[in-house]
Design an enzyme around this catalytic site. Structure first.
Site: not given
Ligand code: RNT
Ligand code: ZN
Length: 419
Positions: A185, A224, A226, A258, A261, A285, A293, A295, A325
């Site tokens: 990523w 990955e 986004k 993810d 994203h 993820h 995003d 998290d 994640d």
């Molecule tokens: C970032 C991605 C990525 C990170 C990690 C730390 O938006 O989700 O995967 O969160 O690799």
């Molecule tokens: Zn991620």
């Protein structure tokens, strides 16, 4: 008492067409890759300020962040002692361990020796390992760009970094006798309106080709995408379309999904069955985005259940690589790990306890009303009794308030002592 409740639950599920014993066996065999970065706010061990950067952000200042390898290992073990099921440790390159035998090296010069201590740790506790290059929070991120940078030297640094971590992932796989997921990523993007959208993507494509040129049998490669991040709101080089097309046109590279994203009305639960006809692996993820995003800690919520449901009903338990994640510094970090890890297990259990064959047949025969009724009944079956039985078999507390007592003690005795 608990046993008779489980017996009763088993009968209830069986009556609707779900097999609780099969579900428990599948659940305990399916590994979940647990990200090491929840323990220290994505800081790592390089000691140069660190912390998340490039559009990702940890918010909160709860005391007790792990400050080094020993603390992170201790916290990870504390967390995983309360998470049932099979576990992997998901590492980032910035968690390289520098010792006398493995002297400090910049990210483009990392070697297996810098991760050997993690292998020792993982093997001692029966964890698998996954590894990510860390293409953020570093002085060589120039104008927010890494692999797509127009600056030759910058691009070279990050290509060399990714090549190094792929090799390390392969070496880890060799030592452990299994495959290692290596997921790329990058934060590359622009805060404001681009005047060139294709240039960065062409450079990224060429950089990826160079990174993936070496055949490494133990590595599962993924990229990955986004949609945007803080400070990179207007353009992301590694977008969804870019990476899907990239992976589809290059055998052996997969797209990691993810669920933080995408645009808020897009669902990873729908993307899994869209990609499965074309890819034999889909790494995930699992996270929880709140408006963006963000998290947040993964909870046992609708989209988590729906993602897990697709994994199960597409018969994709082997194809989908489950990873977590999230990074929350506003609550006890160890508890955050536990809650997210247990939620993933609950979500998968829920999916495994759903009578998919019956529901599918009702859809295929146009019995939409009965499908709706059955799907509603499933929601109130005695799920908690099966979860409790699973926790009993896995030797972890079934009650969240019970394990939390242990974490309160850990906070008093260990976390509070950290400056
Ligand atoms: C970032 C991605 C990525 C990170 C990690 C730390 O938006 O989700 O995967 O969160 O690799
Ligand atoms: Zn991620």
């Amino acid at each position: 008492m608990a046993d008779s409740r489980y017996r009763w639950a088993l009968e209830r599920y069986r009556a609707l067409g779900a097999d609780t014993e099969r579900a428990l066996a599948c659940l305990s065999a399916k590994p979940v890759s647990i990200h090491c970065w929840q323990g220290d706010d994505v800081t790592g061990f390089e000691g140069e300020g660190g912390g998340a950067g490039g559009g990702i952000q940890t918010t909160g200042n709860y005391p007790g962040r792990a400050r080094n390898f020993d603390e992170l290992k201790a916290d990870f073990l504390k967390a995983t002692s309360h998470i049932p099921g099979k576990k992997r440790v998901n590492l980032h390159a910035c968690y390289a361990v520098f010792t006398a035998n493995a002297p400090r090296a910049d990210r483009d010069r990392l070697e297996y020796c810098h991760f050997a201590p993690w292998v020792t740790f993982a093997q001692a506790h029966g964890f698998g390992i996954d590894l990510n290059p860390t293409c953020f929070s570093h002085r060589m991120v120039r104008h927010g760009l890494t692999l797509s940078s127009p600056d030759e030297q910058t691009r070279r640094f990050w290509i060399d970094h990714c090549k190094a971590t792929r090799r390390i992932a392969n070496d880890i796989g060799e030592r452990m006798g299994e495959s290692v997921l290596h997921n790329i990523w990058i934060p590359d993007g622009l805060k404001d309106m681009p005047s060139d959208r294709i240039g960065p993507r062409l450079r990224l494509k060429a950089a990826l080709d160079e990174i993936f040129a070496e055949t490494l049998p133990r590595v599962i490669d993924s990229v990955e995408s986004k949609v945007f991040g803080i400070g990179v709101e207007s353009y992301t080089a590694g977008s969804n379309e870019f990476y899907i097309a990239y992976a589809a046109s290059r055998g052996g590279v997969y797209v990691l999904l993810d669920n933080g994203h995408y645009h808020p009305t897009e669902y990873v639960s729908d993307k899994i069955p869209a990609l499965l006809p074309f890819f034999d692996k889909i790494p995930l993820h699992i996270t929880r985005g709140v408006r963006w995003d963000s998290d947040h800690v993964v909870l046992y919520d609708d989209e988590l259940r729906e993602i897990m449901t697709e994994v199960v009903r597409c018969d994709a338990l082997d194809a989908v690589l489950l990873g977590l994640d999230f990074f929350d510094a506003s609550v006890n970090r160890v508890a955050a790990w536990i809650i997210g890890g247990r939620s993933a297990q609950k979500g998968l259990l829920y999916a495994l306890l759903t009578p998919h064959e019956r529901l599918r047949a009702l859809q295929d025969t146009g019995n939409f009303t009965e499908k709706m009724a059955l799907a509603e009944e499933v929601k109130t079956l005695p799920f908690g009794d099966v979860w409790e039985e699973y926790c009993r078999r896995e030797n972890v507390a079934a009650s969240d308030t019970v394990w939390h007592e242990d974490i309160k003690r850990y906070e008093e005795e260990i976390l509070k002592g950290r400056a």
